[in-house]
Scaffold this active site. Structure first.
Site, PDB file in Angstrom:
ATOM      1  N   HIS A 138       0.807  -1.233   0.000  1.00  0.00           N
ATOM      2  CA  HIS A 138       0.000   0.000   0.000  1.00  0.00           C
ATOM      3  C   HIS A 138       0.833   1.272   0.000  1.00  0.00           C
ATOM      4  O   HIS A 138       0.280   2.367  -0.102  1.00  0.00           O
ATOM      5  CB  HIS A 138      -0.930   0.025   1.220  1.00  0.00           C
ATOM      6  CG  HIS A 138      -1.805  -1.172   1.339  1.00  0.00           C
ATOM      7  ND1 HIS A 138      -2.267  -1.629   2.542  1.00  0.00           N
ATOM      8  CD2 HIS A 138      -2.293  -2.018   0.400  1.00  0.00           C
ATOM      9  CE1 HIS A 138      -3.010  -2.718   2.332  1.00  0.00           C
ATOM     10  NE2 HIS A 138      -3.042  -2.970   1.047  1.00  0.00           N
TER      11      HIS A 138
ATOM     12  N   TRP B 227      -1.095 -17.281   1.682  1.00  0.00           N
ATOM     13  CA  TRP B 227      -2.185 -16.332   1.812  1.00  0.00           C
ATOM     14  C   TRP B 227      -3.142 -16.606   0.646  1.00  0.00           C
ATOM     15  O   TRP B 227      -2.731 -16.473  -0.514  1.00  0.00           O
ATOM     16  CB  TRP B 227      -1.673 -14.903   1.623  1.00  0.00           C
ATOM     17  CG  TRP B 227      -1.031 -14.176   2.750  1.00  0.00           C
ATOM     18  CD1 TRP B 227      -1.481 -13.008   3.298  1.00  0.00           C
ATOM     19  CD2 TRP B 227       0.186 -14.479   3.435  1.00  0.00           C
ATOM     20  NE1 TRP B 227      -0.605 -12.597   4.294  1.00  0.00           N
ATOM     21  CE2 TRP B 227       0.417 -13.488   4.394  1.00  0.00           C
ATOM     22  CE3 TRP B 227       1.122 -15.542   3.342  1.00  0.00           C
ATOM     23  CZ2 TRP B 227       1.517 -13.482   5.252  1.00  0.00           C
ATOM     24  CZ3 TRP B 227       2.212 -15.543   4.194  1.00  0.00           C
ATOM     25  CH2 TRP B 227       2.392 -14.530   5.136  1.00  0.00           C
TER      26      TRP B 227
ATOM     27  N   TYR C  32      -6.340 -15.325  -1.119  1.00  0.00           N
ATOM     28  CA  TYR C  32      -7.265 -14.197  -1.155  1.00  0.00           C
ATOM     29  C   TYR C  32      -8.036 -14.187  -2.463  1.00  0.00           C
ATOM     30  O   TYR C  32      -7.509 -13.724  -3.481  1.00  0.00           O
ATOM     31  CB  TYR C  32      -6.491 -12.884  -1.079  1.00  0.00           C
ATOM     32  CG  TYR C  32      -5.959 -12.535   0.278  1.00  0.00           C
ATOM     33  CD1 TYR C  32      -6.226 -13.298   1.400  1.00  0.00           C
ATOM     34  CD2 TYR C  32      -5.164 -11.395   0.431  1.00  0.00           C
ATOM     35  CE1 TYR C  32      -5.733 -12.947   2.647  1.00  0.00           C
ATOM     36  CE2 TYR C  32      -4.664 -11.040   1.673  1.00  0.00           C
ATOM     37  CZ  TYR C  32      -4.956 -11.823   2.770  1.00  0.00           C
ATOM     38  OH  TYR C  32      -4.465 -11.474   3.992  1.00  0.00           O
TER      39      TYR C  32
ATOM     40  N   ARG D  88      -9.889 -12.823  -5.406  1.00  0.00           N
ATOM     41  CA  ARG D  88      -9.929 -11.443  -5.903  1.00  0.00           C
ATOM     42  C   ARG D  88      -9.760 -11.495  -7.424  1.00  0.00           C
ATOM     43  O   ARG D  88      -9.115 -12.396  -7.945  1.00  0.00           O
ATOM     44  CB  ARG D  88      -8.771 -10.652  -5.276  1.00  0.00           C
ATOM     45  CG  ARG D  88      -8.832  -9.143  -5.529  1.00  0.00           C
ATOM     46  CD  ARG D  88      -7.695  -8.438  -4.788  1.00  0.00           C
ATOM     47  NE  ARG D  88      -7.790  -8.621  -3.328  1.00  0.00           N
ATOM     48  CZ  ARG D  88      -6.862  -8.224  -2.465  1.00  0.00           C
ATOM     49  NH1 ARG D  88      -5.762  -7.615  -2.908  1.00  0.00           N
ATOM     50  NH2 ARG D  88      -7.011  -8.414  -1.166  1.00  0.00           N
TER      51      ARG D  88
ATOM     52  N   LYS E 161      -3.698 -18.892   5.224  1.00  0.00           N
ATOM     53  CA  LYS E 161      -4.244 -17.668   5.788  1.00  0.00           C
ATOM     54  C   LYS E 161      -5.374 -17.199   4.898  1.00  0.00           C
ATOM     55  O   LYS E 161      -5.183 -16.988   3.694  1.00  0.00           O
ATOM     56  CB  LYS E 161      -3.124 -16.629   5.848  1.00  0.00           C
ATOM     57  CG  LYS E 161      -3.488 -15.386   6.620  1.00  0.00           C
ATOM     58  CD  LYS E 161      -3.838 -14.279   5.662  1.00  0.00           C
ATOM     59  CE  LYS E 161      -4.098 -12.980   6.382  1.00  0.00           C
ATOM     60  NZ  LYS E 161      -4.389 -11.904   5.453  1.00  0.00           N
TER      61      LYS E 161
ATOM     62  N   LYS F  18      -9.252 -14.712   4.854  1.00  0.00           N
ATOM     63  CA  LYS F  18      -9.992 -13.675   5.559  1.00  0.00           C
ATOM     64  C   LYS F  18     -11.148 -14.297   6.336  1.00  0.00           C
ATOM     65  O   LYS F  18     -11.718 -15.321   5.930  1.00  0.00           O
ATOM     66  CB  LYS F  18     -10.537 -12.656   4.554  1.00  0.00           C
ATOM     67  CG  LYS F  18      -9.406 -11.854   3.936  1.00  0.00           C
ATOM     68  CD  LYS F  18      -9.917 -10.609   3.229  1.00  0.00           C
ATOM     69  CE  LYS F  18      -8.721  -9.806   2.696  1.00  0.00           C
ATOM     70  NZ  LYS F  18      -9.117  -8.806   1.702  1.00  0.00           N
TER      71      LYS F  18
ATOM     72  N   SER G 272      -7.305 -13.506   8.991  1.00  0.00           N
ATOM     73  CA  SER G 272      -7.085 -12.067   9.110  1.00  0.00           C
ATOM     74  C   SER G 272      -8.465 -11.408   9.206  1.00  0.00           C
ATOM     75  O   SER G 272      -9.478 -12.003   8.909  1.00  0.00           O
ATOM     76  CB  SER G 272      -6.340 -11.526   7.899  1.00  0.00           C
ATOM     77  OG  SER G 272      -7.142 -11.661   6.744  1.00  0.00           O
ATOM     78  N   GLY G 273      -8.428 -10.166   9.613  1.00  0.00           N
ATOM     79  CA  GLY G 273      -9.684  -9.416   9.669  1.00  0.00           C
ATOM     80  C   GLY G 273     -10.408  -9.632  10.979  1.00  0.00           C
ATOM     81  O   GLY G 273      -9.897 -10.277  11.912  1.00  0.00           O
TER      82      GLY G 273
ATOM     83  N   GLY H 277      -1.985  -7.443  11.271  1.00  0.00           N
ATOM     84  CA  GLY H 277      -0.982  -6.482  10.854  1.00  0.00           C
ATOM     85  C   GLY H 277      -1.300  -5.065  11.274  1.00  0.00           C
ATOM     86  O   GLY H 277      -0.769  -4.551  12.260  1.00  0.00           O
ATOM     87  N   ARG H 278      -2.205  -4.424  10.526  1.00  0.00           N
ATOM     88  CA  ARG H 278      -2.445  -3.008  10.761  1.00  0.00           C
ATOM     89  C   ARG H 278      -2.873  -2.694  12.192  1.00  0.00           C
ATOM     90  O   ARG H 278      -2.558  -1.656  12.725  1.00  0.00           O
ATOM     91  CB  ARG H 278      -3.470  -2.480   9.758  1.00  0.00           C
ATOM     92  CG  ARG H 278      -2.783  -2.050   8.476  1.00  0.00           C
ATOM     93  CD  ARG H 278      -3.759  -1.829   7.354  1.00  0.00           C
ATOM     94  NE  ARG H 278      -4.204  -3.115   6.800  1.00  0.00           N
ATOM     95  CZ  ARG H 278      -5.021  -3.217   5.753  1.00  0.00           C
ATOM     96  NH1 ARG H 278      -5.490  -2.123   5.171  1.00  0.00           N
ATOM     97  NH2 ARG H 278      -5.357  -4.392   5.280  1.00  0.00           N
TER      98      ARG H 278
END
Lengths: 325, 325, 325, 325, 325
Positions: free
Chosen positions: C67, C187, C189, C191, C223, C225, C271-272, C299-300
């Protein structure tokens, strides 16, 4: 104890068979190359009637692959025979002979060691037109070694949409060739969709750029087309005109190409020349010579004419480079 | 029995020829690198007039390949000669010299070991415009080793549609370089269809991102353009404005880029600077210095001006980094 | 002489420092892996405050690459420093730390062996938007070995037009990692253009499918979500409804994902979590725990808050996994 | 921008789970090793009851190969079982376990990652007596990797007529191990026709020389026998007596061996100790501790006594190294 | 167009930071070496107080391995510490530091790049006396690369029954080193049953022969003992006497050894010197200098004396080579 004395070292050769100072002067511009690569460059420079002069006239015969056999050899049928070409080069006192794998394999067993051979590692035919040109790799460093060649040859087409693929394969093959003690000869021919106007392919600025590119990719010998006075790139044109860079004569233009080839520290030879008359062609050769060019690479003018006629023709070219005509 | 005492280690050199603590302080941020890679980073930091200061001023000459020889050298013709550049760097007391394969090969045999050399492994020319830029790999780690280089150089263009191809080749070449004990210098230049506005290429947020990307890919030294106050990405802009991140002076912006480069733990050097006057340029250098930048990479301002004039120019830049101007 | 007796084996450790039976129970689901890979999985499971519980809380910091540095770290500037993150993970008693090459190289020499490190081998940045996501490979198994990592990390985007390229590179890297005794963390994901509705990316059926895909490609740790109650695929929806598969609570949904991950025989972490309040987030963690999830990757929520605040936050998450909150 | 601050780095761990400064102080003496090798040294130093103290007590079980199973295990038959030994080491809180390939393969799948494993790569049996000892290489770095070992082990016999063969194989295996991120443990046992008097094998000067040799060959950890006061070499004896080098106590002699091991900058652990009584043995351990030794390697005293008795015994040894006895 | 002009090349450096012509004059005697190897020779010649003079004073510390730690370091105990030696060399302004693997690994991470390092690849200890000496290979070219060394070192013992084994391993290692861009330093020490009289080991004819052998095997730098006036071989003696080859002074003898080293075109440095007094030793250094020797390699006279005393001693030696004493 005496240390290395450059003068002393150079004396003996002048009285013997070793080349005079000019060849060594040229090789001193290649301080990072192995003794093996230097040996092969010396073999080119010590061959034939131009031995020791620092000039080269090389015979390339890849037209059979590039244009087809009929367009190449039908006008002079003995030239279909692979032995025709090395015999021709030896008889004329030329510096070396470059060809694709098949032509080299057909004669190396008999000629390698007599005549410096350059194995052209990529070639392109006309049966499929991919638009922007992309030659195929049709030989290897390993083949060049088993055939006793002095160098590999490789063509790049700056301006082609496929230029990166060509450059990256050259990088790999050149590194391999150098580690095997071979020299690297690069044909740098601007062509493709980046240069839509065919006049651009021989424009002075474009040929200068093409010479620089081959040098920056590590070529020992660069082959470009004799450039015209035309300027193709707008930004380049502005600079040439502002700085009033001379470009009206062949010698002016050759001098400029040599600058672009590391200020003359890379060996640049030229193809092409005036087609209006033999005399005009000879004048172009004098222009290459006087502009500091290292020589010529002459293909169709040799094998598409009768043996005797072209022997005479090449003889005159060599005389000019020897300063005798 | 006495154990390793870092203070003691640093004492002796201060009375001798070894650099003071600043270089070792920088290298302590590279705890995972081999002694060989550290040796080569030290060679960069111990060269020329900035030896031991922890600052670098590097000379890059890839313009012959990137823009063509005429646009690069015609204005100062001695610069066509590959030896002009290392001689210039040595005479000016610069930290190192970066160039493509051909320029490095033309001088390494005479200069490698006198001047730290960086072999630029990818390059891009202008004869074909592929839209989003994609340089070709034109050199190898093997070549860097035989030429005695201290580092490989590599350019990435974040924002280009071809960025993945560049990143993946970098990954491979960097790992190979590290295992050979070389350092890795990455030019990170945002460019391409992801950044349609050319103002975006030097936007503060974009340059910060570009610096972070190069660091995350394992670069030891990162080269970015001096950023402007402009912000390009909407989401980033919101953050900068909300958090009131200072960006009005060059030093503010450099400080921010260094933050993005692992909080100053990666070596970042800058290209560019004001073109309005020499004094404005010098002020930019002071901004880089005061913002914690590690130095500059200065190409065209060296070889596109007469020797004496640019020696004086570079001399002042170095004086500023030494805190003497 | 007594032969291998699992009970006996587990007894001694219970009186000593060895983990209890839960970790070995988990590893018994990986009967085809080398002792080296198992050793590295144990290192993850024996780290920090969750040692021996069979639960993991991993710190991932790839946002600087994914990001940009400003969006990732500007809100909490100490997090620009690569050492912030492993120090945070150690202080909080987390299980491991995952990051791209640059962040890992910047700290491995000082932290590898103290904290299990996971080298993320592919990453994606936002400066160029290629539509369907395709990350670049930016690290290697060789790098993971010299840095003392316990695992490689790799992201796949099922649903992307480029999924095959991701899958095939994963296949190659995972096989290489396993032969070096490393573990493989994927991971997964969903998308890309296959999932045009962003609600689909966390739909229960889609996440379950993504978990299955990663397991089928040989991941040791997956991993995903935390899924929502939403169902995206029509054919799947019909089945869920016909069979009345419970999906109303977080625990229900986690239980279903674990089923999809080889009936709980693969390690799945999430995550999430709810963004409405910390309490709601903690409830989600309880749901993961009660649904049989192996833990979280956070993480964040760690580095985008002040150190003390996020230490407390992670402390509570770990307490929940330890059954103490 | 803040630069790397070593003090700050060490602070956080003290409040968390990371080891205090002593382990990092030791590792700072290995500035040329990869992060992977450092990680594996940390794993040894962070294991069991001595975690973080900078001391090691390692369990070696190669006697089955070296002396035969009956002489090794018949007195305590449970020790025939390969699992007896890692269970013992874990239960006692020892630092690691070293054994030949077979014993390691028999247990690595269950214990690797719980207990640091050292694969002994060469071994020697008694069925053929070649006079001067020459062990065979019976393991590989590849095996150490697939088994998740933290180090290779290797024995040299300085004084043997075959010492060169041992040294050269060590050179090759150690370089390979280092490039795979493993540590190298060398048993350095003077023996053979160069030391005809068996008292010479533990002579202070000879053991000091043996320690130096292992260090010079690049060992990370060196294992020697606890030396006696005796001096074997005439030239050495003269120096010890002239310089009055203290050697009357165990601590004096250990201090001298550590000097010989790069002034204490290499990890040296000792085998042997008084056989007169347990108290005398414990006094020797205190001597190793007070002389700056890094610990002990204790084999027969563990597995040739009943489990409980030797657990108590090792417990006291560890208490002494912890400064608690 | 201007061609490469050697005079011009050398001019700039004289006004800048580059060494004067003497170093380049020496390197011109190595026309077949890669730019990388030349770079590393330049690093040796550009280090410390002798930078640019074409003279070298190198510190070798292999006595810990060769003679044992006590005989080497007990007289000056700080020298047990591996950091003592590079710190000493840097403080004294010496040209480089040569040691076995362990001593180099212990310091390369902190000193490589500050001080040219030479990794001694073979070594011999005294615990086993094999009669005719045969050192073991205890290091590798791979290690030299990862440690950032400028050269490998290797000892041959002409006159030993095992000389062929030494020569053949040298051949292999030297070729490998050259292809990696490293220099090769050979210690050539006549010893063994071929030279039963120890006076023969330093006889003028024998040392001359040893120097020639090392040069013929491809050494870049040769290290021999300072020869005596004695002649060992009968056939050689006859020639020396018939031709009245001068050998009465140190300078005469050094001049003769240099002749034997390719008429001075190989770098020869000397160990040893008068033990009667410091003044006599200094006279020997003047003899080496005046006879055209390239310098000295001085070990025990550095680290077996107190720091200050030996700094002064080495300072005087360097003053002599600089022509200032």
């Amino acid at each position: 104890m005496t240390h290395h004395d450059h003068t002393t070292l150079m004396e003996a050769p002048e009285t013997g068979t070793q080349p005079g100072g000019r060849v060594e002067e040229i090789l001193s511009c290649y301080p990072s190359d192995s003794a093996g690569t230097k040996a092969n460059l010396r073999r080119l420079f010590m061959q034939g009637r131009l031995a020791g002069t620092g000039r080269l006239v090389i015979l390339p015969v890849d037209q059979g692959f590039e244009h087809g056999p009929h367009r190449s050899f039908a006008v002079n049928p003995p030239a279909y025979d692979p032995e025709y070409h090395p015999r021709f080069a030896l008889a004329a006192g030329m510096s070396g002979y470059a060809a694709p794998l098949g032509f080299i394999e057909a004669i190396a067993g008999n000629y390698s060691g007599h005549l410096p051979l350059i194995l052209k590692l990529n070639n392109h035919d006309l049966l499929y037109d991919e638009g922007d040109p992309l030659p195929a790799v049709t030989g290897s460093v390993e083949a060049a070694m088993r055939l006793g060649c002095v160098a590999i040859g490789y063509t790049i087409y700056p301006g082609s949409a496929h230029c990166n693929e060509m450059y990256e394969k050259l990088q790999f093959l050149a590194e391999e060739a150098k580690s095997a003690g071979l020299a690297v000869v690069v044909w740098s021919y601007p062509r493709g969709s980046g240069i839509p106007d065919s006049k651009g392919e021989t424009a002075l600025d474009v040929v200068a750029y093409a010479a620089q590119l081959a040098c920056q990719m590590g070529a020992h010998v660069v082959k470009v087309k004799l450039p015209s006075e035309f300027l193709f790139q707008d930004k380049a044109k502005k600079i040439y005109e502002e700085l009033e860079i001379p470009r009206s004569t062949t010698a002016d233009r050759v001098r400029h190409i040599l600058q672009a080839a590391f200020d003359g520290k890379r060996i640049v030879i030229f193809s092409g020349g005036s087609k209006t008359s033999e005399d005009a062609f000879y004048d172009d050769i004098r222009g290459i010579r006087d502009g500091g060019g290292y020589g010529s690479i002459i293909g169709r003018n040799t094998f598409q004419r009768p043996w005797d006629e072209s022997q005479t023709f090449i003889g005159t070219v060599i005389d000019i480079y020897r300063g005798e005509a």
